[in-house]
Design a protein around this motif. Structure first.
Motif, PDB file in Angstrom:
ATOM      1  N   GLU A  31     -29.511 -27.715  32.270  1.00 44.53           N
ATOM      2  CA  GLU A  31     -30.546 -27.937  31.562  1.00 44.53           C
ATOM      3  C   GLU A  31     -30.213 -27.364  30.757  1.00 44.53           C
ATOM      4  N   VAL A  32     -29.216 -26.100  30.986  1.00 40.37           N
ATOM      5  CA  VAL A  32     -29.803 -24.771  29.436  1.00 40.37           C
ATOM      6  C   VAL A  32     -28.419 -25.698  28.406  1.00 40.37           C
ATOM      7  N   MET A  33     -27.820 -25.772  28.625  1.00 43.24           N
ATOM      8  CA  MET A  33     -26.322 -26.637  27.968  1.00 43.24           C
ATOM      9  C   MET A  33     -26.435 -27.888  27.834  1.00 43.24           C
ATOM     10  N   ARG A  34     -28.088 -29.255  27.869  1.00 45.50           N
ATOM     11  CA  ARG A  34     -28.837 -30.358  28.168  1.00 45.50           C
ATOM     12  C   ARG A  34     -28.130 -30.549  26.197  1.00 45.50           C
ATOM     13  N   TYR A  35     -28.440 -29.708  25.327  1.00 41.35           N
ATOM     14  CA  TYR A  35     -28.176 -30.614  23.599  1.00 41.35           C
ATOM     15  C   TYR A  35     -26.718 -29.533  23.215  1.00 41.35           C
ATOM     16  N   PHE A  36     -26.084 -29.131  24.197  1.00 41.88           N
ATOM     17  CA  PHE A  36     -24.368 -28.885  24.201  1.00 41.88           C
ATOM     18  C   PHE A  36     -23.505 -30.289  24.614  1.00 41.88           C
ATOM     19  N   PRO A  37     -21.766 -30.575  23.993  1.00 38.67           N
ATOM     20  CA  PRO A  37     -21.443 -31.598  24.268  1.00 38.67           C
ATOM     21  C   PRO A  37     -20.992 -31.362  25.580  1.00 38.67           C
ATOM     22  N   ARG A  38     -20.838 -30.374  26.091  1.00 35.17           N
ATOM     23  CA  ARG A  38     -20.049 -30.480  27.648  1.00 35.17           C
ATOM     24  C   ARG A  38     -20.331 -28.929  28.312  1.00 35.17           C
ATOM     25  N   LEU A  39     -20.412 -28.733  29.839  1.00 37.44           N
ATOM     26  CA  LEU A  39     -20.867 -27.630  30.398  1.00 37.44           C
ATOM     27  C   LEU A  39     -19.532 -26.490  29.953  1.00 37.44           C
ATOM     28  N   LEU A  40     -19.252 -25.001  30.216  1.00 40.08           N
ATOM     29  CA  LEU A  40     -18.415 -24.205  29.673  1.00 40.08           C
ATOM     30  C   LEU A  40     -18.010 -23.807  31.409  1.00 40.08           C
ATOM     31  N   VAL A 139     -30.908 -33.483  16.284  1.00 37.17           N
ATOM     32  CA  VAL A 139     -32.094 -34.308  16.121  1.00 37.17           C
ATOM     33  C   VAL A 139     -32.792 -34.184  17.131  1.00 37.17           C
ATOM     34  N   ILE A 140     -32.304 -34.557  18.498  1.00 30.59           N
ATOM     35  CA  ILE A 140     -33.048 -34.562  19.685  1.00 30.59           C
ATOM     36  C   ILE A 140     -33.464 -33.709  20.228  1.00 30.59           C
ATOM     37  N   ASN A 141     -32.731 -32.801  19.534  1.00 35.36           N
ATOM     38  CA  ASN A 141     -32.969 -30.873  19.954  1.00 35.36           C
ATOM     39  C   ASN A 141     -34.400 -30.350  19.611  1.00 35.36           C
ATOM     40  N   LYS A 142     -35.680 -31.550  19.803  1.00 38.36           N
ATOM     41  CA  LYS A 142     -37.237 -30.991  19.455  1.00 38.36           C
ATOM     42  C   LYS A 142     -37.442 -29.760  20.078  1.00 38.36           C
ATOM     43  N   GLU A 158     -31.743 -33.129   5.321  1.00 35.18           N
ATOM     44  CA  GLU A 158     -30.603 -33.620   4.834  1.00 35.18           C
ATOM     45  C   GLU A 158     -29.514 -33.397   6.108  1.00 35.18           C
ATOM     46  N   ASN A 159     -29.685 -34.451   7.381  1.00 35.15           N
ATOM     47  CA  ASN A 159     -28.774 -34.415   8.604  1.00 35.15           C
ATOM     48  C   ASN A 159     -27.634 -34.772   8.307  1.00 35.15           C
ATOM     49  N   ARG A 170     -23.596 -39.110  21.197  1.00 31.10           N
ATOM     50  CA  ARG A 170     -25.869 -38.665  21.533  1.00 31.10           C
ATOM     51  C   ARG A 170     -26.140 -37.102  20.647  1.00 31.10           C
ATOM     52  N   LEU A 171     -24.985 -36.133  20.540  1.00 31.34           N
ATOM     53  CA  LEU A 171     -25.490 -35.040  19.612  1.00 31.34           C
ATOM     54  C   LEU A 171     -25.082 -35.018  18.635  1.00 31.34           C
ATOM     55  N   ALA A 172     -23.770 -36.007  18.069  1.00 31.44           N
ATOM     56  CA  ALA A 172     -23.343 -36.098  16.594  1.00 31.44           C
ATOM     57  C   ALA A 172     -24.400 -35.765  15.675  1.00 31.44           C
ATOM     58  N   GLU A 173     -25.941 -36.481  15.508  1.00 28.42           N
ATOM     59  CA  GLU A 173     -26.150 -36.503  13.925  1.00 28.42           C
ATOM     60  C   GLU A 173     -27.528 -35.229  14.510  1.00 28.42           C
ATOM     61  N   HIS A 174     -27.155 -34.187  13.208  1.00 30.19           N
ATOM     62  CA  HIS A 174     -27.858 -32.545  13.580  1.00 30.19           C
ATOM     63  C   HIS A 174     -29.171 -32.542  12.508  1.00 30.19           C
TER      64      HIS A 174
END
Length: 190
Positions: A31-40, A139-142, A158-159, A170-174
């Motif tokens: 849940e915390v890492m939902r907008y990161f590429p992977r868990l650490l 972009v999806i991290n509202k 300026e995405n 899925r997280l590439a566009e910022h």
């Protein structure tokens, strides 16, 4: 010299050994890492915490450990990290200083990220005398974008595609937000 920042409810401070386990727990939480590429892994989480600690030691600022004032006497008062960092050289807006946050989910929705981020901006403009500070997220991290707006930042429109992610990820566009010293002065120092 380490700069400690206090707000009404929070202390932004140097990292302590007790913080690392909670940080690792956060970084392994989907849940915390939902907008990161992977868990650490705990090892990678510790590497990041050590780097944050070292940058604060070297520069007096960085991604500070955050604790609640009401819990300041407890050994495990760490609730996350908030602060400033020099943007990675591969970013299209480098060189610049970014603001960022990551809090334990037990402390979401209580205004702590906003409170700590405002204090970080104050430090950026009053102590570091920066002209502007940026923030970026997928972009999806509202949720993070709402915090950016609450602290006076504006969407640059300026995405960009994060250079460390495949364009199809899925997280590439910022989105890229920023706030200038002048805007910060107008909003918060009237």
């Amino acid at each position: 010299m380490m700069n400690k920042i206090e707000t009404q409810r929070l202390i932004l401070r140097q990292w302590q050994p007790d913080d690392f386990a909670v940080f690792a727990q956060m970084n392994a939480d989907p849940e915390v890492m939902r907008y990161f590429p992977r868990l650490l892994t705990p090892k990678l989480s510790d590497i990041i915490a050590n780097k944050c600690q070292q940058l604060i030691e070297d520069n007096g600022w960085g991604f500070w450990a955050v604790s609640l004032k009401s819990n300041a006497k407890k050994s495990n008062a760490f609730i996350g990290m908030v602060g400033l960092n020099e943007a990675h050289a591969d970013m299209p807006f480098a060189p610049s200083v970014e603001i960022g946050w990551r809090l334990h989910k037990d402390y979401w929705g209580q205004g702590y990220a906003t409170e700590a981020a405002r204090a970080s901006l104050k430090f950026a403009f009053e102590t570091l005398a920066l002209d502007e500070v940026v923030a970026f997220t997928a972009v999806i991290n509202k949720h993070s974008q709402l915090i950016m707006q609450r602290i006076g930042m504006t969407d640059t429109q300026e995405n960009f595609y994060h250079p460390m992610l495949e364009p199809s990820h899925r997280l590439a566009e910022h989105v890229l937000y920023k706030i200038t010293w002048q805007r910060w002065q107008a909003i918060f120092n009237q």
